[in-house]
Design a protein around this motif. Structure first.
Motif, PDB file in Angstrom:
ATOM      1  N   ALA A   1      42.273  22.733  36.774  1.00  0.00           N
ATOM      2  CA  ALA A   1      41.823  24.259  36.266  1.00  0.00           C
ATOM      3  C   ALA A   1      40.974  25.202  35.579  1.00  0.00           C
ATOM      4  O   ALA A   1      40.423  26.121  35.904  1.00  0.00           O
ATOM      5  CB  ALA A   1      42.808  24.182  34.766  1.00  0.00           C
ATOM      6  N   ALA A   2      39.511  24.579  35.329  1.00  0.00           N
ATOM      7  CA  ALA A   2      38.166  24.576  34.538  1.00  0.00           C
ATOM      8  C   ALA A   2      37.826  24.626  36.353  1.00  0.00           C
ATOM      9  O   ALA A   2      36.897  25.890  36.537  1.00  0.00           O
ATOM     10  CB  ALA A   2      37.704  23.753  34.215  1.00  0.00           C
ATOM     11  N   GLU A   3      37.929  24.233  37.006  1.00  0.00           N
ATOM     12  CA  GLU A   3      37.357  24.372  38.524  1.00  0.00           C
ATOM     13  C   GLU A   3      37.598  25.891  38.922  1.00  0.00           C
ATOM     14  O   GLU A   3      37.021  26.278  39.853  1.00  0.00           O
ATOM     15  CB  GLU A   3      37.312  23.147  39.429  1.00  0.00           C
ATOM     16  N   ARG A   4      39.331  26.108  38.777  1.00  0.00           N
ATOM     17  CA  ARG A   4      39.686  27.323  39.333  1.00  0.00           C
ATOM     18  C   ARG A   4      38.893  28.463  38.328  1.00  0.00           C
ATOM     19  O   ARG A   4      39.010  29.583  38.865  1.00  0.00           O
ATOM     20  CB  ARG A   4      41.154  27.247  38.797  1.00  0.00           C
ATOM     21  N   GLY A   5      39.384  28.348  37.035  1.00  0.00           N
ATOM     22  CA  GLY A   5      38.628  29.264  35.845  1.00  0.00           C
ATOM     23  C   GLY A   5      37.045  30.008  36.879  1.00  0.00           C
ATOM     24  O   GLY A   5      36.746  31.108  36.921  1.00  0.00           O
ATOM     25  N   ASP A   6      36.186  28.517  36.991  1.00  0.00           N
ATOM     26  CA  ASP A   6      35.028  29.287  37.906  1.00  0.00           C
ATOM     27  C   ASP A   6      35.398  29.482  38.916  1.00  0.00           C
ATOM     28  O   ASP A   6      34.229  31.092  39.202  1.00  0.00           O
ATOM     29  CB  ASP A   6      34.140  27.436  37.856  1.00  0.00           C
ATOM     30  N   ARG A   7      35.809  29.313  40.024  1.00  0.00           N
ATOM     31  CA  ARG A   7      35.235  30.046  40.961  1.00  0.00           C
ATOM     32  C   ARG A   7      35.906  31.834  40.496  1.00  0.00           C
ATOM     33  O   ARG A   7      35.253  32.522  41.305  1.00  0.00           O
ATOM     34  CB  ARG A   7      36.950  29.300  42.032  1.00  0.00           C
ATOM     35  N   VAL A   8      37.357  32.109  39.409  1.00  0.00           N
ATOM     36  CA  VAL A   8      37.404  33.535  39.480  1.00  0.00           C
ATOM     37  C   VAL A   8      36.484  34.116  38.814  1.00  0.00           C
ATOM     38  O   VAL A   8      36.265  34.771  39.574  1.00  0.00           O
ATOM     39  CB  VAL A   8      38.872  33.410  38.923  1.00  0.00           C
ATOM     40  N   HIS A   9      35.964  33.556  37.843  1.00  0.00           N
ATOM     41  CA  HIS A   9      34.345  34.067  36.785  1.00  0.00           C
ATOM     42  C   HIS A   9      33.947  34.202  38.075  1.00  0.00           C
ATOM     43  O   HIS A   9      33.002  35.194  37.845  1.00  0.00           O
ATOM     44  CB  HIS A   9      34.301  32.992  36.218  1.00  0.00           C
ATOM     45  N   ALA A  10      33.234  33.629  39.115  1.00  0.00           N
ATOM     46  CA  ALA A  10      32.118  33.421  39.939  1.00  0.00           C
ATOM     47  C   ALA A  10      32.656  34.719  40.538  1.00  0.00           C
ATOM     48  O   ALA A  10      30.970  35.580  40.865  1.00  0.00           O
ATOM     49  CB  ALA A  10      31.814  32.662  40.577  1.00  0.00           C
ATOM     50  N   TYR A  11      33.919  35.049  41.024  1.00  0.00           N
ATOM     51  CA  TYR A  11      34.061  36.226  42.038  1.00  0.00           C
ATOM     52  C   TYR A  11      34.170  37.613  41.154  1.00  0.00           C
ATOM     53  O   TYR A  11      33.946  38.715  41.864  1.00  0.00           O
ATOM     54  CB  TYR A  11      35.774  36.391  42.212  1.00  0.00           C
ATOM     55  N   CYS A  12      34.315  37.420  39.399  1.00  0.00           N
ATOM     56  CA  CYS A  12      34.177  38.676  39.378  1.00  0.00           C
ATOM     57  C   CYS A  12      32.959  38.895  38.657  1.00  0.00           C
ATOM     58  O   CYS A  12      32.401  40.329  38.567  1.00  0.00           O
ATOM     59  CB  CYS A  12      34.817  38.430  37.535  1.00  0.00           C
ATOM     60  N   GLU A  13      31.681  38.103  38.292  1.00  0.00           N
ATOM     61  CA  GLU A  13      30.260  38.310  38.286  1.00  0.00           C
ATOM     62  C   GLU A  13      30.355  38.949  39.450  1.00  0.00           C
ATOM     63  O   GLU A  13      29.713  39.513  39.485  1.00  0.00           O
ATOM     64  CB  GLU A  13      29.902  37.130  38.247  1.00  0.00           C
ATOM     65  N   GLN A  14      30.138  38.347  40.999  1.00  0.00           N
ATOM     66  CA  GLN A  14      29.626  39.045  41.921  1.00  0.00           C
ATOM     67  C   GLN A  14      30.242  40.864  42.035  1.00  0.00           C
ATOM     68  O   GLN A  14      29.941  41.154  42.545  1.00  0.00           O
ATOM     69  CB  GLN A  14      29.995  38.215  43.392  1.00  0.00           C
ATOM     70  N   LEU A  15      31.513  40.801  41.700  1.00  0.00           N
ATOM     71  CA  LEU A  15      32.020  42.085  41.435  1.00  0.00           C
ATOM     72  C   LEU A  15      31.432  42.783  41.539  1.00  0.00           C
ATOM     73  O   LEU A  15      30.563  44.220  41.618  1.00  0.00           O
ATOM     74  CB  LEU A  15      33.226  41.972  41.143  1.00  0.00           C
ATOM     75  N   ALA A  16      30.979  42.379  40.241  1.00  0.00           N
ATOM     76  CA  ALA A  16      30.147  43.384  38.909  1.00  0.00           C
ATOM     77  C   ALA A  16      28.368  43.494  39.366  1.00  0.00           C
ATOM     78  O   ALA A  16      28.244  44.814  39.377  1.00  0.00           O
ATOM     79  CB  ALA A  16      29.819  42.270  37.385  1.00  0.00           C
TER      80      ALA A  16
END
Length: 284
Positions: free
Chosen positions: A86-101
Motif C-alpha cells: 500500500a505504501a508503494e502504491r501510495g508513492d506512485r499515486v503521490h508521484a503522479y499528483c506531483e508531476q501533474l502539478a
C-alpha cells in the motif's frame, strides 16, 4: 512513503535537516503524530487468518505439521506485506499528483512516466480519478512537495500540494485509499486534520534544499482551506479539516511532540529501572 530530500529515517523516526547532508534536527510531522498509539493487532490477526484460508497450499498441507508451519510463517507476514504494498502504491499515486502539478506550473515534469508506472501495476484508475478531480475542482497549483519548518515547537514536514481552488489558497494532503464493498473510497483517518494543522502552523518553507535556503511561511495569516484528499480507484473524496477543531488538534500535536522528545531523552538516559540489593543487616 515518499522520501523528501531533507528527511532521513532514524531510530527516533523520520527527522529533518535544514540542508541536504546537514545535521538532523527535528522530527517529521508524521513521526510526531505516530506517538499516538494505535492498536492494529485485530487487523493484523485478520490479515494473517485471511492469508491462511486463501493459501492454495493449505489443502495439501493438512496433517503435515512442517508444511502447515511454513504456511503460518508466510501468513504472519501478511499485514506487513499489505502495508508495504500500500505504501508503494501510495508513492506512485503521490508521484503522479506531483508531476501533474509541475506540468501545470510549466516546470520540468515526468507526468507520462509516472502514469506509465501506475499502468505497469494496473493502477491507472487512480490517475484517471485524479485527472477528473483536478478538472472538476479547477485546481491551480502554487507549489508541490513543499517542505516546511517550525522552530518554536521543533518539527518539519512536507506538504503534498499548495494550490488555489475557487480563489482560495488550499493546503492539501493526498491519501491513497482502497475501496469499500460498495465501491466507495475508504474514509480518511481523522488524524489527517492534525497533520494539516501542523503544516498550517509552519514558520518557514524551503526554497532550495541544496543551499539550505528558507523563507517565512506565507500562509500563516488568514486560515487557508486545509483539505484531505482521498484518492481511490473509483472516486476522489475531498474533506476539509473542521476549523472549530483546529485549536484542539494543534494542542494534541504539541503534546505528542513532547511525548516524542521525552521518549528520545529517556532512551539516551539508559534503563528506566535497575536492580537493587537488600539493605545491609543492622549493626554490620
Amino acid at each position: 512513503m515518499t522520501a523528501p530530500r531533507l528527511a532521513q529515517q532514524t531510530e527516533h523516526g523520520r527527522m529533518y535537516a535544514r540542508t541536504v547532508g546537514g545535521a538532523l534536527e527535528v522530527p517529521s510531522i508524521t513521526t510526531v503524530i505516530s506517538q499516538a498509539a494505535i492498536d492494529l493487532t485485530g487487523w493484523a490477526g485478520h490479515m494473517a487468518a485471511t492469508a491462511v484460508v486463501q493459501d492454495e497450499k493449505l489443502a495439501a498441507a493438512v496433517g503435515q505439521p512442517g508444511r502447515l508451519k511454513a504456511i503460518a510463517r508466510e501468513a504472519s507476514r501478511a499485514a506487513e506485506a499489505f502495508r508495504d504494498a500500500a505504501a508503494e502504491r501510495g508513492d506512485r499515486v503521490h508521484a503522479y499528483c506531483e508531476q501533474l502539478a509541475l506540468r501545470d506550473l510549466d516546470r520540468a515534469h515526468e507526468l507520462e512516466k509516472s502514469r506509465d508506472d501506475l499502468a505497469a501495476h494496473g493502477e491507472t484508475a487512480f490517475a484517471d480519478r485524479v485527472d477528473e478531480w483536478w478538472k472538476l475542482y479547477a485546481v491551480r497549483p502554487i507549489a508541490a512537495e513543499v517542505t516546511v519548518w517550525n522552530a518554536t515547537v521543533g518539527y518539519a514536514g512536507t506538504l503534498d500540494l499548495v494550490a488555489e481552488i475557487a480563489g482560495r489558497p488550499c493546503l492539501i494532503d493526498f491519501k491513497t485509499k482502497g475501496t469499500t464493498r460498495d465501491g466507495r473510497a475508504k474514509a480518511l483517518d481523522p488524524k489527517v486534520g492534525m497533520q494539516l494543522v501542523a503544516g498550517y502552523k509552519a514558520e518557514e518553507l524551503c526554497t532550495d534544499a541544496e543551499a539550505g535556503t528558507w523563507v517565512p511561511w506565507p500562509y500563516g495569516g488568514e486560515l487557508p482551506m486545509l483539505l484531505g484528499v482521498a484518492i481511490a480507484e473509483t472516486e476522489v473524496v475531498v474533506q476539509q479539516a473542521s476549523p472549530e477543531t483546529l485549536p484542539t488538534q494543534w494542542r494534541r500535536f504539541w503534546a505528542l511532540r513532547q511525548v516524542w522528545e521525552t521518549g528520545r531523552d529517556l532512551a539516551a538516559a539508559g534503563p528506566a529501572l535497575r536492580p537493587i540489593g537488600p539493605p545491609a543487616a543492622a549493626g554490620v
